[in-house]
Design a protein around this motif. Sequence first.
Motif, mmCIF file in Angstrom:
data_model
loop_
_atom_site.group_PDB
_atom_site.id
_atom_site.type_symbol
_atom_site.label_atom_id
_atom_site.label_comp_id
_atom_site.label_asym_id
_atom_site.label_seq_id
_atom_site.Cartn_x
_atom_site.Cartn_y
_atom_site.Cartn_z
ATOM 1 N N LEU A 116 3.636 -1.339 -10.693
ATOM 2 C CA LEU A 116 3.245 -0.784 -11.521
ATOM 3 C C LEU A 116 2.383 -2.016 -12.979
ATOM 4 C CD1 LEU A 116 4.982 2.636 -11.884
ATOM 5 C CD2 LEU A 116 2.816 1.588 -10.279
ATOM 6 N N CYS A 139 13.176 -0.024 -8.654
ATOM 7 C CA CYS A 139 11.601 1.130 -8.811
ATOM 8 C C CYS A 139 12.611 2.155 -8.257
ATOM 9 C CB CYS A 139 11.689 0.651 -7.265
ATOM 10 S SG CYS A 139 10.980 1.815 -5.693
ATOM 11 N N PHE A 140 11.487 3.748 -9.332
ATOM 12 C CA PHE A 140 12.269 4.821 -9.303
ATOM 13 C C PHE A 140 13.363 4.527 -10.241
ATOM 14 C CE2 PHE A 140 9.933 5.246 -5.638
ATOM 15 C CZ PHE A 140 9.467 6.284 -5.953
ATOM 16 N N CYS A 179 9.297 -0.290 8.323
ATOM 17 C CA CYS A 179 9.862 0.347 6.836
ATOM 18 C C CYS A 179 9.107 -0.675 5.896
ATOM 19 C CB CYS A 179 11.088 0.341 6.897
ATOM 20 S SG CYS A 179 12.012 1.295 7.993
ATOM 21 N N MET A 180 7.951 0.486 4.601
ATOM 22 C CA MET A 180 7.193 -0.553 4.206
ATOM 23 C C MET A 180 8.398 -0.848 2.719
ATOM 24 S SD MET A 180 3.579 0.783 2.661
ATOM 25 C CE MET A 180 2.825 0.518 4.699
ATOM 26 N N SER A 201 1.026 -1.317 -0.003
ATOM 27 C CA SER A 201 0.548 0.296 -0.055
ATOM 28 C C SER A 201 0.729 1.334 0.055
ATOM 29 C CB SER A 201 -0.674 0.240 0.981
ATOM 30 O OG SER A 201 -0.183 0.036 2.222
ATOM 31 N N ASN A 202 1.706 0.814 -0.077
ATOM 32 C CA ASN A 202 3.013 2.427 -0.489
ATOM 33 C C ASN A 202 3.240 3.058 -1.613
ATOM 34 O OD1 ASN A 202 5.436 4.071 -0.050
ATOM 35 N ND2 ASN A 202 6.725 2.335 1.251
ATOM 36 N N ARG A 203 2.403 4.751 -1.250
ATOM 37 C CA ARG A 203 2.423 4.808 -3.019
ATOM 38 C C ARG A 203 3.731 4.647 -3.680
ATOM 39 N NH1 ARG A 203 0.885 10.635 -1.342
ATOM 40 N NH2 ARG A 203 1.032 11.155 -3.065
ATOM 41 N N ALA A 204 4.756 4.369 -2.917
ATOM 42 C CA ALA A 204 6.565 4.622 -4.426
ATOM 43 C C ALA A 204 6.208 3.491 -4.645
ATOM 44 C CB ALA A 204 7.336 5.495 -2.838
ATOM 45 N N GLN A 205 5.383 2.889 -5.854
ATOM 46 C CA GLN A 205 5.505 1.477 -6.392
ATOM 47 C C GLN A 205 6.886 1.673 -7.185
ATOM 48 O OE1 GLN A 205 1.857 1.116 -6.985
ATOM 49 N NE2 GLN A 205 0.891 0.910 -4.497
ATOM 50 N N ALA A 206 7.024 0.309 -7.188
ATOM 51 C CA ALA A 206 8.250 0.143 -8.173
ATOM 52 C C ALA A 206 7.170 -0.738 -10.098
ATOM 53 C CB ALA A 206 9.113 -1.452 -7.854
ATOM 54 N N THR A 209 8.801 -0.750 -1.296
ATOM 55 C CA THR A 209 8.069 -0.561 -2.408
ATOM 56 C C THR A 209 7.778 -1.367 -3.393
ATOM 57 O OG1 THR A 209 10.109 -0.518 -3.678
ATOM 58 C CG2 THR A 209 8.925 1.691 -2.554
#
Lengths: 397, 397
Positions: A53, A76-77, A229-230, A44-49, A232
């Motif tokens: 996606l 990721c990123f 720490c959640m 549920s992290n908005r920063a997703q690998a 990605t």
Amino acid sequence: MTVTTPAGFRSAGITVGLKTSGKPDLALVVNDGPAPASAVVFTSNRAQANPILWSRKVAQNGAARAVILNSGGANCFTGDFGYETTRLTAEAVARELASEPQGPVPADVRDDRAERVLVCSTGLIGTGDQSFRDKIVNGVPGLVAALAADDTTAPGAILTTDSVEKTAVHEGDGWTIGAMAKGAGMLAPGLATMLVVITTDAKLDSAALDAALRRATGVSFDRLDSDGCMSTNDQVTLLASGASGVTPDENEFAAALAGVCDSLAAQLQADAEGASHDIDIEVRGAASVDDAVEVARSVARNNLFKAAIFGNDPNWGRVLAAIGTTDAAFDPYAVDVSFNGVRLCHAGAPDRPVEECDLTPRKTHVEIELFAGTFAATVRTNDLTHDYVHENSAYSS
Amino acid sequence: MTVTTPAGFRSAGITVGLKTSGKPDLALVVNDGPAPASAVVFTSNRAQANPILWSRKVAQNGAARAVILNSGGANCFTGDFGYETTRLTAEAVARELASEPQGPVPADVRDDRAERVLVCSTGLIGTGDQSFRDKIVNGVPGLVAALAADDTTAPGAILTTDSVEKTAVHEGDGWTIGAMAKGAGMLAPGLATMLVVITTDAKLDSAALDAALRRATGVSFDRLDSDGCMSTNDQVTLLASGASGVTPDENEFAAALAGVCDSLAAQLQADAEGASHDIDIEVRGAASVDDAVEVARSVARNNLFKAAIFGNDPNWGRVLAAIGTTDAAFDPYAVDVSFNGVRLCHAGAPDRPVEECDLTPRKTHVEIELFAGTFAATVRTNDLTHDYVHENSAYSS
């Protein structure tokens, strides 16, 4: 065997050079049916690998045909280039599967399009360059060629800082569940967790799988909070082949699946980076399950509490200081706190002498009685140690 | 001088044996007027120490006459006995002040009742037995006898694991502010923080002091988050004597007070237990100040990020993984992240090589540009080190 214990699945794990250690780093699990179905939950992290996606879209396309997983880089990123890497990976898997001269999968359900291939990645965020892409895409033919129904190599190929493989199996009445997981750090799932692949030969549709999976992860991985720490890249994939021909009772299957997830969560806790204690924080007498989880999580995320456990110090004051920051319904001056069965705080004051409490065993149980209701929940966490700091600072990488 | 730099105040610090180290552990600050006023903010933790429960009532009784502070024991979760200890402490101070043959405080404003005496305690939660009570109550006569307008001993008597005294002074136009603080661990204030006493000889009523104090703490102590752990004993006390006869412009005073609080917050950060980096996390381009603070705090509380900084590793991926867990308005794939002025992530992809970034200095600056608005905020934190774990495990106690 693990994910290939249930009938209707093949898997493989190979080395393509993503890890500097030279250990296996690419795994594939293929669902050969005859009645494929699937369910997936994501971080549920908005920063997703990028693989998240991609896989979110695949999950909406019906039963997944396969899931490919790499360690040695989170992709990721990494921008549009990274997303294209994921798409090319799925495409390569689809192409190779389609070219199999004759697979066990029935022609009428076989769907080898890239849009049916889930992708998972784990490793360092920001890693996913041309070399990363080439190694994976060029490795796919060999990976598909290595697929076997008695494979034992896949669980090892998804590990990062893990020290041991995590697997679980459940034998039902005419059907089975198999599973593999990885995860040793960044362990604080929200709705999903880590990389997990669960297979079953039970005959269930995707809706039934989805309901059972969300129920199981909600009380297992979602209540594992090693370091707050959640990630990605968290993804839990459940694939059903229907190969047993048996449709189990829904509740029986859900309970079995929850048991498998619970076992994996305990294995993840036990292998958490640098930890010296596995701490179960049990909150009882809560006004709701949500309250119980909130209170337990506030303790699980309190560094002072976690450092005290490392030092075998039953510091109940830090437990109270932590739970006082929550919005849960209870009177802070009425609670009881016990460490490993010894009640150290009663009704807002010291109770048994702390000397009676032995925290030297790795397994640690903290019980918090709120006297505010009838609900309970347990959150799993670990202590904060020198080794945790060491493994997560640059000194170790 | 510190809290006695402004006219109209006396203070003292003595040793009564609460600390095993034998260092000073009891301090007193007395407001001699002639126009006493006060304001106090408290921890927002629901688990509150007995001195907090007592002082909350005192704060509603009008201008405080004095504040007595002890280190060497938090008197928190010590039950009714502990609350009675606090009451007896305030009573002893009131009795001794009332018996002063002739104080400088004008008879018409002098109020020596216990209900005008604030009490602060700091140390281990659960500490507050008969011996603790006796040492404090029996020490009060000597403490009052030691009061002096040129005292320098009070700031040292409130320290616990602090390595240095924290003080600040502001010289206004005809008026001054003086302050002292303690705090080295459990540093994550909510609406208030640590133990802080601020004095001023400006002539201001309690309402004006309260407004200025809440404004100042909201942007200083509330944005200090060393270890995410909120204390049960936090209290910030502001006392005004009116001895200068000068009523400063409200905004000018508020700005000066904010400067004093900011200086103390920086001193607390710099002396945080075991820290090797002072990290300022600056969030820019936020849709609101609340968003900026939420985003910055999510990074400040991320153990993986904090461990990376300890290892001089500019791990921007962990910054993005942390901010992705917030509800703040921004696109995670559009943000920029810079470490010490080097932009390492741009628009969701790697930018400058991490090798360009030098994290060896203790002072560390992380800038996160959200591109979602015009608001900004900075949260101060520290890294997660071996020394932090060591100091907060039983090995050190």
